[in-house]
Write a protein that holds these residues in place. Structure first.
Motif, PDB file in Angstrom:
ATOM      1  N   LEU A   1       0.950  -1.059  -0.057  1.00 31.97           N
ATOM      2  CA  LEU A   1       0.021  -0.059  -0.107  1.00 31.97           C
ATOM      3  C   LEU A   1       1.016   1.055  -0.112  1.00 31.97           C
ATOM      4  CD1 LEU A   1      -3.134   0.658   1.926  1.00 31.97           C
ATOM      5  CD2 LEU A   1      -1.354   2.190   2.376  1.00 31.97           C
ATOM      6  N   ASP A   2       0.530   2.199  -0.867  1.00 29.00           N
ATOM      7  CA  ASP A   2       1.364   3.523  -0.728  1.00 29.00           C
ATOM      8  C   ASP A   2       0.490   4.421  -1.331  1.00 29.00           C
ATOM      9  OD1 ASP A   2       4.632   3.940  -1.727  1.00 29.00           O
ATOM     10  OD2 ASP A   2       3.146   5.247  -1.158  1.00 29.00           O
ATOM     11  N   ILE A   3       0.866   5.775  -0.960  1.00 35.66           N
ATOM     12  CA  ILE A   3       0.000   7.153  -1.383  1.00 35.66           C
ATOM     13  C   ILE A   3       0.401   7.370  -2.914  1.00 35.66           C
ATOM     14  CG2 ILE A   3       1.353   8.525  -0.400  1.00 35.66           C
ATOM     15  CD1 ILE A   3      -1.021  10.083   0.261  1.00 35.66           C
TER      16      ILE A   3
ATOM     17  N   TYR B   1       3.478   1.604  -8.536  1.00 31.76           N
ATOM     18  CA  TYR B   1       3.343   0.825  -9.867  1.00 31.76           C
ATOM     19  C   TYR B   1       4.446   0.322 -10.324  1.00 31.76           C
ATOM     20  CZ  TYR B   1       2.698  -0.080 -14.855  1.00 31.76           C
ATOM     21  OH  TYR B   1       2.948  -0.784 -16.065  1.00 31.76           O
ATOM     22  N   ASP B   2       5.789   1.036 -10.074  1.00 26.81           N
ATOM     23  CA  ASP B   2       6.927   0.851 -10.520  1.00 26.81           C
ATOM     24  C   ASP B   2       7.316  -0.584  -9.646  1.00 26.81           C
ATOM     25  OD1 ASP B   2       7.019   2.885 -12.289  1.00 26.81           O
ATOM     26  OD2 ASP B   2       8.409   4.124 -10.875  1.00 26.81           O
ATOM     27  N   ILE B   3       7.298  -0.316  -8.293  1.00 24.10           N
ATOM     28  CA  ILE B   3       7.635  -1.501  -7.454  1.00 24.10           C
ATOM     29  C   ILE B   3       6.661  -2.931  -7.781  1.00 24.10           C
ATOM     30  CG2 ILE B   3       6.401  -0.930  -5.489  1.00 24.10           C
ATOM     31  CD1 ILE B   3       9.906  -2.448  -5.705  1.00 24.10           C
TER      32      ILE B   3
ATOM     33  N   LYS C   1      -0.977  -8.185  -4.266  1.00 27.82           N
ATOM     34  CA  LYS C   1      -2.098  -7.243  -4.091  1.00 27.82           C
ATOM     35  C   LYS C   1      -1.651  -5.837  -3.960  1.00 27.82           C
ATOM     36  CE  LYS C   1      -6.685  -6.065  -2.441  1.00 27.82           C
ATOM     37  NZ  LYS C   1      -7.876  -6.552  -1.503  1.00 27.82           N
ATOM     38  N   VAL C   2      -2.122  -4.805  -4.787  1.00 31.25           N
ATOM     39  CA  VAL C   2      -1.536  -3.375  -4.787  1.00 31.25           C
ATOM     40  C   VAL C   2      -2.717  -2.634  -4.413  1.00 31.25           C
ATOM     41  CG1 VAL C   2      -0.382  -1.691  -5.701  1.00 31.25           C
ATOM     42  CG2 VAL C   2       0.570  -3.990  -6.302  1.00 31.25           C
ATOM     43  N   ILE C   3      -2.469  -1.922  -3.153  1.00 28.84           N
ATOM     44  CA  ILE C   3      -3.552  -0.792  -2.789  1.00 28.84           C
ATOM     45  C   ILE C   3      -3.167   0.542  -2.827  1.00 28.84           C
ATOM     46  CG2 ILE C   3      -5.176  -0.163  -0.922  1.00 28.84           C
ATOM     47  CD1 ILE C   3      -5.086  -3.295  -0.166  1.00 28.84           C
ATOM     48  N   LEU C   4      -3.814   1.357  -3.655  1.00 26.72           N
ATOM     49  CA  LEU C   4      -3.420   3.011  -3.437  1.00 26.72           C
ATOM     50  C   LEU C   4      -4.150   3.348  -2.216  1.00 26.72           C
ATOM     51  CD1 LEU C   4      -1.906   5.195  -4.917  1.00 26.72           C
ATOM     52  CD2 LEU C   4      -3.938   5.677  -6.061  1.00 26.72           C
TER      53      LEU C   4
ATOM     54  N   VAL D   1      12.408   6.295  -3.330  1.00 20.18           N
ATOM     55  CA  VAL D   1      10.828   6.472  -3.434  1.00 20.18           C
ATOM     56  C   VAL D   1      10.435   5.215  -3.325  1.00 20.18           C
ATOM     57  CG1 VAL D   1       8.737   6.987  -4.691  1.00 20.18           C
ATOM     58  CG2 VAL D   1      10.823   8.533  -4.837  1.00 20.18           C
ATOM     59  N   GLY D   2       9.481   4.686  -2.226  1.00 18.54           N
ATOM     60  CA  GLY D   2       9.012   3.524  -2.261  1.00 18.54           C
ATOM     61  C   GLY D   2       9.570   2.414  -1.476  1.00 18.54           C
ATOM     62  N   PHE D   3       9.051   1.126  -1.537  1.00 17.02           N
ATOM     63  CA  PHE D   3       9.879   0.199  -0.849  1.00 17.02           C
ATOM     64  C   PHE D   3      10.765  -0.749  -1.917  1.00 17.02           C
ATOM     65  CE2 PHE D   3       6.399  -0.053   2.471  1.00 17.02           C
ATOM     66  CZ  PHE D   3       7.250  -0.386   3.497  1.00 17.02           C
TER      67      PHE D   3
END
Length: 181
Positions: A3-5, A11-13, A27-30, A146-148
């Motif tokens: 999950l990320d804002i 999307y990239d990760i 599962k990816v959650i915005l 940026v991101g995980f």
């Protein structure tokens, strides 16, 4: 589940993860950790066993200009996730913090320290009251981006060697992610 804002890094990760682990479901959650209603829905649907929490503002000069945003993201967002982790009886709550939280000299460091203090106090309260607790684990952020990202064992060993950082789940049961924001 991730999950990320920030939609582009998320999307990239996701694409990178799917490429490197084609058989592994994801599962990816915005979403925003400050949105308590959305986080409740995410916890209800996903029933996480482990929560890796790294959502935070980390840009020191920007947080000096907008301290209220640092408080909302770094303190309130952490409180929401920690509280929901307790209610969901997660096995572990992994909180990614920063070295700037040690003797903080700026808003960003102070808000990350306040978040650490909340998680520690919650853990102590639950221990005293003999309730099942999420086990808080703290990691310092090492990289800026940026991101995980997934850390391979060799990357963990290199980080431990070069920076003297202990960057792993002590039990060794869980994969290690790092926050490179």
């Amino acid at each position: 589940m991730m999950l990320d804002i920030a939609e582009s890094p998320l999307y990239d990760i996701e694409q990178e993860f799917r490429e490197q682990h084609p058989g592994c479901p994801i599962k990816v959650i915005l979403g925003d950790v400050k949105n308590k209603k959305k986080m409740k829905e995410v916890f209800k649907e996903s029933k996480p066993q482990v929560v890796f929490h790294a959502a935070a503002y980390k840009h020191v000069p920007m947080m000096e200009k907008y301290p209220e945003e640092a408080i909302h993201a770094n303190v309130i967002g952490t409180k929401i996730l920690a509280d929901l982790s307790v209610l969901a009886q997660v096995e572990k709550f992994v909180f990614v913090s920063t070295d700037k939280a040690v003797n903080p000299t700026n808003v960003m460091g102070a808000t990350k320290r306040a978040a650490e203090m909340y998680v520690q106090a919650l853990n102590e309260y639950l221990e005293v009251n003999h309730k099942k607790i999420p086990y808080p684990i703290y990691y310092n952020q090492i990289w800026k981006c940026v991101g995980f990202k997934w850390l391979s064992n060799s990357a963990v060993q290199k980080a431990n060697h070069e920076w003297g950082t202990h960057f792993r789940d002590p039990s060794g049961d869980y994969p290690i992610f790092y926050d490179h924001t």
